[in-house]
Scaffold this motif. Structure first.
Motif, PDB file in Angstrom:
ATOM      1  N   ARG A  68     -39.882  20.221 -38.184  1.00  0.00           N
ATOM      2  CA  ARG A  68     -39.963  21.133 -37.140  1.00  0.00           C
ATOM      3  C   ARG A  68     -39.944  22.359 -37.449  1.00  0.00           C
ATOM      4  O   ARG A  68     -40.287  23.608 -36.859  1.00  0.00           O
ATOM      5  CB  ARG A  68     -39.061  20.607 -35.886  1.00  0.00           C
ATOM      6  CG  ARG A  68     -39.013  21.352 -34.834  1.00  0.00           C
ATOM      7  CD  ARG A  68     -38.363  20.710 -33.575  1.00  0.00           C
ATOM      8  NE  ARG A  68     -38.914  19.696 -32.966  1.00  0.00           N
ATOM      9  CZ  ARG A  68     -38.493  18.505 -32.749  1.00  0.00           C
ATOM     10  NH1 ARG A  68     -37.115  18.232 -33.148  1.00  0.00           N
ATOM     11  NH2 ARG A  68     -38.888  17.520 -32.241  1.00  0.00           N
ATOM     12  N   HIS A  72     -42.220  25.645 -37.101  1.00  0.00           N
ATOM     13  CA  HIS A  72     -41.871  26.849 -36.383  1.00  0.00           C
ATOM     14  C   HIS A  72     -41.988  28.399 -37.178  1.00  0.00           C
ATOM     15  O   HIS A  72     -42.182  29.450 -36.652  1.00  0.00           O
ATOM     16  CB  HIS A  72     -40.583  26.779 -35.546  1.00  0.00           C
ATOM     17  CG  HIS A  72     -40.866  25.957 -34.421  1.00  0.00           C
ATOM     18  ND1 HIS A  72     -41.321  26.150 -33.240  1.00  0.00           N
ATOM     19  CD2 HIS A  72     -40.367  24.524 -34.039  1.00  0.00           C
ATOM     20  CE1 HIS A  72     -41.475  25.242 -32.188  1.00  0.00           C
ATOM     21  NE2 HIS A  72     -40.822  24.192 -32.986  1.00  0.00           N
ATOM     22  N   LYS A  73     -41.833  28.041 -38.526  1.00  0.00           N
ATOM     23  CA  LYS A  73     -41.675  29.136 -39.458  1.00  0.00           C
ATOM     24  C   LYS A  73     -43.070  29.402 -39.722  1.00  0.00           C
ATOM     25  O   LYS A  73     -43.478  30.681 -39.791  1.00  0.00           O
ATOM     26  CB  LYS A  73     -40.860  28.720 -40.637  1.00  0.00           C
ATOM     27  CG  LYS A  73     -41.076  29.771 -41.801  1.00  0.00           C
ATOM     28  CD  LYS A  73     -40.209  29.460 -42.897  1.00  0.00           C
ATOM     29  CE  LYS A  73     -39.881  30.539 -43.878  1.00  0.00           C
ATOM     30  NZ  LYS A  73     -38.864  30.099 -45.038  1.00  0.00           N
ATOM     31  N   ARG A  76     -46.399  29.411 -35.284  1.00  0.00           N
ATOM     32  CA  ARG A  76     -45.774  29.831 -34.021  1.00  0.00           C
ATOM     33  C   ARG A  76     -46.294  29.118 -32.861  1.00  0.00           C
ATOM     34  O   ARG A  76     -47.533  29.425 -32.542  1.00  0.00           O
ATOM     35  CB  ARG A  76     -45.338  31.340 -33.813  1.00  0.00           C
ATOM     36  CG  ARG A  76     -44.821  31.669 -32.793  1.00  0.00           C
ATOM     37  CD  ARG A  76     -44.500  33.274 -32.389  1.00  0.00           C
ATOM     38  NE  ARG A  76     -43.293  33.522 -32.374  1.00  0.00           N
ATOM     39  CZ  ARG A  76     -42.711  34.439 -32.822  1.00  0.00           C
ATOM     40  NH1 ARG A  76     -43.260  35.769 -33.182  1.00  0.00           N
ATOM     41  NH2 ARG A  76     -41.287  34.484 -32.797  1.00  0.00           N
ATOM     42  N   PRO A  77     -45.843  28.201 -32.349  1.00  0.00           N
ATOM     43  CA  PRO A  77     -46.551  27.349 -31.214  1.00  0.00           C
ATOM     44  C   PRO A  77     -46.530  28.351 -29.981  1.00  0.00           C
ATOM     45  O   PRO A  77     -45.858  29.075 -29.440  1.00  0.00           O
ATOM     46  CB  PRO A  77     -45.414  26.446 -30.604  1.00  0.00           C
ATOM     47  CG  PRO A  77     -44.478  26.246 -31.956  1.00  0.00           C
ATOM     48  CD  PRO A  77     -44.518  27.425 -32.598  1.00  0.00           C
ATOM     49  N   SER A  92     -44.507  20.913 -30.547  1.00  0.00           N
ATOM     50  CA  SER A  92     -43.798  20.465 -31.730  1.00  0.00           C
ATOM     51  C   SER A  92     -43.386  18.914 -31.607  1.00  0.00           C
ATOM     52  O   SER A  92     -43.346  18.300 -32.893  1.00  0.00           O
ATOM     53  CB  SER A  92     -42.324  21.393 -31.847  1.00  0.00           C
ATOM     54  OG  SER A  92     -41.661  21.080 -30.719  1.00  0.00           O
TER      55      SER A  92
END
Length: 189
Positions: A68, A72-73, A76-77, A92
């Protein structure tokens, strides 16, 4: 005063105890925790000057946390998450589920699993967008809350109009034409 107000002197228990003895606090006003503390005092008294124990903090990571964090890194959702909607999983979480399914198959290395999971997630999201119609895209709770919000707002406007006093008379030196925004026209259907 029964004792000092400075938090560095004594403990909260000794300060409340002093207030009770001195009569500054009635017995019916004593805190709920006072009797429990008196019955089961701690081994070491919690004082201000006592050094904190040096206990190492355990690192708690789940396998999905690493995946996860990487998601996210790098990506970007772009979604808004409603904490009240328990029926729909987040982007995610969907990615982690896809990643774990691919990893359970064991045919690919970590980087290929990650890339494949991203592709499958994109396909899944695109398919969900195509299947959703404008009526189905709004959850029932959102439609209800919007209609309730609208009716509450209308009720507030009506009650404000009935209880509000008439506007003050305009000064005689100025034009009497309505300048600005007519608020009543904004709330009409």
């Amino acid at each position: 005063m029964a004792q000092s107000r400075l938090e560095k002197i004594g403990t909260i228990f000794t300060r409340v105890q002093g207030l009770l003895r001195g009569g500054a606090m009635k017995t019916e006003d004593k805190p709920i925790w006072y009797d429990v503390y008196a019955a089961f005092p701690p081994k070491l008294e919690p004082k201000f000057d006592r050094p904190a124990p040096e206990i190492p903090v355990r690192k708690i990571f789940y396998a999905e946390d690493v995946v996860r964090a990487k998601l996210h890194k790098e990506n970007r959702p772009q979604e808004t998450i409603s904490l009240f909607d328990h029926r729909r999983s987040t982007q995610s979480q969907q990615f982690v589920n896809i990643y774990q399914d691919l990893k359970a198959q064991g045919a690919l290395d970590e980087q290929r699993i990650y890339e494949t999971a991203l592709d499958l997630l994109a396909e899944q999201r695109q398919q969900a967008r195509l299947e959703a119609t404008p009526e189905e895209s709004l959850p029932e709770q959102d439609a209800e809350s919007k209609s309730q919000l609208l009716s509450d707002f209308k009720d507030a406007v009506v009650s404000q109009q009935t209880t509000s006093s008439p506007p003050p008379p305009a000064p005689k030196g100025k034009k009497e034409a309505n300048v600005g925004i007519n608020i009543d026209s904004l709330f009409k259907d």
